[in-house]
Design a protein around this motif. Sequence first.
Motif, mmCIF file in Angstrom:
data_model
loop_
_atom_site.group_PDB
_atom_site.id
_atom_site.type_symbol
_atom_site.label_atom_id
_atom_site.label_comp_id
_atom_site.label_asym_id
_atom_site.label_seq_id
_atom_site.Cartn_x
_atom_site.Cartn_y
_atom_site.Cartn_z
ATOM 1 N N TYR A 43 44.297 46.775 13.837
ATOM 2 C CA TYR A 43 44.084 46.603 12.551
ATOM 3 C C TYR A 43 42.882 47.701 12.176
ATOM 4 C CZ TYR A 43 46.111 42.104 12.893
ATOM 5 O OH TYR A 43 46.999 41.013 12.995
ATOM 6 N N GLU A 44 42.699 47.671 10.584
ATOM 7 C CA GLU A 44 41.741 48.538 10.305
ATOM 8 C C GLU A 44 40.249 48.293 10.643
ATOM 9 O OE1 GLU A 44 40.156 50.866 6.169
ATOM 10 O OE2 GLU A 44 41.577 49.036 6.054
ATOM 11 N N TYR A 45 40.086 46.933 10.682
ATOM 12 C CA TYR A 45 38.589 46.490 10.678
ATOM 13 C C TYR A 45 38.588 45.961 12.069
ATOM 14 C CZ TYR A 45 37.897 47.056 5.657
ATOM 15 O OH TYR A 45 38.101 47.489 4.552
ATOM 16 N N VAL A 46 37.373 46.367 12.633
ATOM 17 C CA VAL A 46 37.027 45.528 14.211
ATOM 18 C C VAL A 46 37.210 44.293 13.987
ATOM 19 C CG1 VAL A 46 35.404 45.485 15.941
ATOM 20 C CG2 VAL A 46 35.797 47.703 14.748
ATOM 21 N N PHE A 47 36.518 43.685 13.058
ATOM 22 C CA PHE A 47 36.147 42.116 12.783
ATOM 23 C C PHE A 47 37.166 41.604 11.886
ATOM 24 C CE2 PHE A 47 32.053 43.858 14.246
ATOM 25 C CZ PHE A 47 31.953 43.230 15.538
ATOM 26 N N TYR A 48 38.216 41.554 12.002
ATOM 27 C CA TYR A 48 39.335 41.227 11.227
ATOM 28 C C TYR A 48 39.800 39.865 11.457
ATOM 29 C CZ TYR A 48 44.072 41.654 8.961
ATOM 30 O OH TYR A 48 44.947 41.420 7.831
ATOM 31 N N ASN A 49 39.784 39.012 10.300
ATOM 32 C CA ASN A 49 40.039 37.775 10.197
ATOM 33 C C ASN A 49 41.863 37.540 10.082
ATOM 34 O OD1 ASN A 49 40.839 35.009 9.878
ATOM 35 N ND2 ASN A 49 38.839 34.699 8.860
ATOM 36 N N LYS A 50 42.562 37.275 10.921
ATOM 37 C CA LYS A 50 43.954 37.330 10.961
ATOM 38 C C LYS A 50 44.612 36.231 10.014
ATOM 39 C CE LYS A 50 44.478 38.866 15.572
ATOM 40 N NZ LYS A 50 44.905 38.780 16.982
ATOM 41 N N SER A 51 43.554 35.143 9.743
ATOM 42 C CA SER A 51 44.162 34.129 9.144
ATOM 43 C C SER A 51 43.996 34.325 7.655
ATOM 44 C CB SER A 51 43.545 32.727 9.154
ATOM 45 O OG SER A 51 41.965 33.128 9.053
ATOM 46 N N THR A 52 43.211 35.038 7.167
ATOM 47 C CA THR A 52 42.929 35.639 5.932
ATOM 48 C C THR A 52 43.458 36.798 5.367
ATOM 49 O OG1 THR A 52 40.814 36.362 6.255
ATOM 50 C CG2 THR A 52 40.772 34.023 5.595
ATOM 51 N N GLY A 53 43.758 37.602 6.583
ATOM 52 C CA GLY A 53 44.047 39.245 6.177
ATOM 53 C C GLY A 53 43.059 39.969 5.691
ATOM 54 N N LYS A 54 42.002 39.577 5.933
ATOM 55 C CA LYS A 54 40.704 40.487 5.625
ATOM 56 C C LYS A 54 39.671 40.300 6.638
ATOM 57 C CE LYS A 54 41.267 38.776 0.787
ATOM 58 N NZ LYS A 54 40.578 38.200 -0.337
ATOM 59 N N PRO A 55 38.602 41.496 6.459
ATOM 60 C CA PRO A 55 37.384 41.233 7.493
ATOM 61 C C PRO A 55 36.822 39.706 7.335
ATOM 62 C CG PRO A 55 37.560 43.405 5.879
ATOM 63 C CD PRO A 55 38.334 42.310 5.510
ATOM 64 N N LEU A 56 35.960 39.479 8.444
ATOM 65 C CA LEU A 56 35.083 38.392 8.306
ATOM 66 C C LEU A 56 34.325 38.277 6.990
ATOM 67 C CD1 LEU A 56 33.919 38.112 12.138
ATOM 68 C CD2 LEU A 56 35.758 36.687 11.094
ATOM 69 N N SER A 57 34.439 37.035 6.682
ATOM 70 C CA SER A 57 33.643 36.573 5.332
ATOM 71 C C SER A 57 32.082 37.032 5.536
ATOM 72 C CB SER A 57 33.781 35.393 4.712
ATOM 73 O OG SER A 57 33.242 34.404 5.803
ATOM 74 N N ASP A 58 31.134 36.918 4.577
ATOM 75 C CA ASP A 58 29.805 37.137 4.637
ATOM 76 C C ASP A 58 29.281 35.855 5.348
ATOM 77 O OD1 ASP A 58 30.797 38.412 2.564
ATOM 78 O OD2 ASP A 58 29.024 38.135 1.033
ATOM 79 N N ASN A 59 29.674 34.643 5.075
ATOM 80 C CA ASN A 59 29.298 33.478 5.733
ATOM 81 C C ASN A 59 29.639 33.264 7.320
ATOM 82 O OD1 ASN A 59 27.781 32.930 3.409
ATOM 83 N ND2 ASN A 59 29.385 31.854 2.629
ATOM 84 N N ALA A 60 30.396 34.104 7.541
ATOM 85 C CA ALA A 60 31.106 33.624 9.300
ATOM 86 C C ALA A 60 30.020 33.683 10.050
ATOM 87 C CB ALA A 60 32.197 34.717 9.430
ATOM 88 N N ALA A 61 29.023 34.779 10.149
ATOM 89 C CA ALA A 61 28.103 34.862 10.851
ATOM 90 C C ALA A 61 26.978 33.839 10.656
ATOM 91 C CB ALA A 61 27.388 36.432 11.122
ATOM 92 N N ASN A 62 26.444 33.654 9.374
ATOM 93 C CA ASN A 62 25.650 32.966 8.947
ATOM 94 C C ASN A 62 25.891 31.280 9.420
ATOM 95 O OD1 ASN A 62 23.641 34.478 7.795
ATOM 96 N ND2 ASN A 62 24.953 34.436 5.967
ATOM 97 N N LYS A 63 27.156 30.997 9.239
ATOM 98 C CA LYS A 63 27.568 29.726 9.518
ATOM 99 C C LYS A 63 27.471 29.359 11.221
ATOM 100 C CE LYS A 63 30.532 28.812 5.962
ATOM 101 N NZ LYS A 63 31.943 28.605 5.343
ATOM 102 N N ALA A 64 27.816 30.386 12.051
ATOM 103 C CA ALA A 64 27.866 30.305 13.211
ATOM 104 C C ALA A 64 26.386 30.112 13.877
ATOM 105 C CB ALA A 64 28.304 31.784 13.950
ATOM 106 N N MET A 65 25.470 31.053 12.931
ATOM 107 C CA MET A 65 24.061 30.697 13.488
ATOM 108 C C MET A 65 23.422 29.228 13.397
ATOM 109 S SD MET A 65 22.789 33.755 14.651
ATOM 110 C CE MET A 65 21.050 33.685 14.184
ATOM 111 N N HIS A 66 24.012 28.632 12.279
ATOM 112 C CA HIS A 66 23.671 27.337 11.793
ATOM 113 C C HIS A 66 24.335 26.397 12.994
ATOM 114 C CE1 HIS A 66 23.616 28.292 7.178
ATOM 115 N NE2 HIS A 66 22.596 28.809 7.980
ATOM 116 N N ARG A 67 25.514 26.608 13.483
ATOM 117 C CA ARG A 67 25.899 25.770 14.556
ATOM 118 C C ARG A 67 25.358 25.938 15.898
ATOM 119 N NH1 ARG A 67 31.203 27.985 12.413
ATOM 120 N NH2 ARG A 67 32.114 26.939 10.949
ATOM 121 N N LEU A 68 24.726 26.988 15.927
ATOM 122 C CA LEU A 68 23.611 27.195 17.090
ATOM 123 C C LEU A 68 22.478 26.519 17.049
ATOM 124 C CD1 LEU A 68 24.735 30.879 18.154
ATOM 125 C CD2 LEU A 68 25.318 29.033 19.348
ATOM 126 N N GLY A 69 22.152 26.095 15.881
ATOM 127 C CA GLY A 69 20.991 25.298 15.642
ATOM 128 C C GLY A 69 19.797 26.273 15.132
#
Length: 400
Positions: free
Chosen positions: A302-328
């Motif tokens: 794909y063009e982008y390293v962090f490509y989201n196959k389900s949306t057909g776009k790069p990861l969203s702005d909130n993907a990493a933020n939400k992950a940090m929330h889940r990590l506490g």
Amino acid sequence: MKLTDQQCKNANVPSSGITLLSDGGGLYLEIRANGSKYWRMKYTSPITKKQVTFHLGTYPELNLKTARMECSKARLLITSGIDPKEEKQANKTQQHENRINTFETIARKWHTDRAKHPDKWTPDHASRVIRSLELHVFPYLGKRPIAEIMPLEVLDVLKQIEQAGKYDTAHKVYDVVNQVFSYAVVLRLCVFNPASELRRELAQVKQKPFPHITDPKEIGELLRRIDGYGGTIQVRTLLQISPYVFTRPSELRLIKWAEIDFQAALWRKEETEMKNGIPHLVPLSRQVIALLEQMKPFTGHYEYVFYNKSTGKPLSDNAANKAMHRLGYQGIATPHGFRHTASTNLNEMDYNRDWIEYQLAHKEKNSSRDSYNFAKYLDSRAKMLQEWADYLDGLKQQAA
């Protein structure tokens, strides 16, 4: 002889043709066979010097007294060298333009013009700007003719945002609205910019850094938790690389395979991809190269390293933020906070401040150094980043 209201009201309707009742000074009442009565005025145009017939209004909607007042106004214009008929047409045209040129219409045109130039705005920034207008400005000023909006109307909108406790948002909205009005002035759709002097009326905002941690023991624990994140490999790898390179989250999220030189261990960002509009070179440590190699089987085609196959776009702005929330780490640390973590610790470790600032891609404030050299201190920065990556790995092992 002057007309009376009674004469106007009881004037005989001709069986055919038109009857004219003069009131003097060029004003007369025109009566037609169908019973319609029109106030008209004859005068010599001060511009063309030709005889002109000017329609003032319909009787009885426009009574005798008002018709005389309108005639007097027209005479004053003529005395000033203005043709009242042309002035009326110009006013109609202006009113029509005002109905067309609402704040929302012009703001969207301004936004479209800016968004066409990726050297000015990234797609993400363009999206945030229009969303801000749609949420905070269009509901109040959107349908107003942009030429008629006054400073107090703009200030009311900004104060509503402040009253909701969104002081930083009020400043950002002000910046956008101010640019829209400046654009309208350039296009001659506004005589002046009603927002130009309003910044001083807003509450001052002290910028707060993004939540981040600087304690070595806490950093090591966070890195271990990231390694154990159970979400997608794209999000986990994004979080793993973030503290090593400490670029802005949007810049890393949108990294493209074509930007990476694996042989030279460099990541090149074009100016159109950078917040400050300046190209940037990021040296890549051995740890980052290994993590990127790990991603190739998943998104290498794909063009982008962090490509989201389900949306057909790069990861969203909130993907990493939400992950940090889940990590506490909600309210404790954010992906953007890795920049503060690195800056604070590297400065405390006595690395050259210029190396750190260039690595953070901070734009030079000194106008004499505006010609930013994105490759400056490259070897020194590469050494610093490798040592930083090794240091982080050491913290992670200590936390085990």
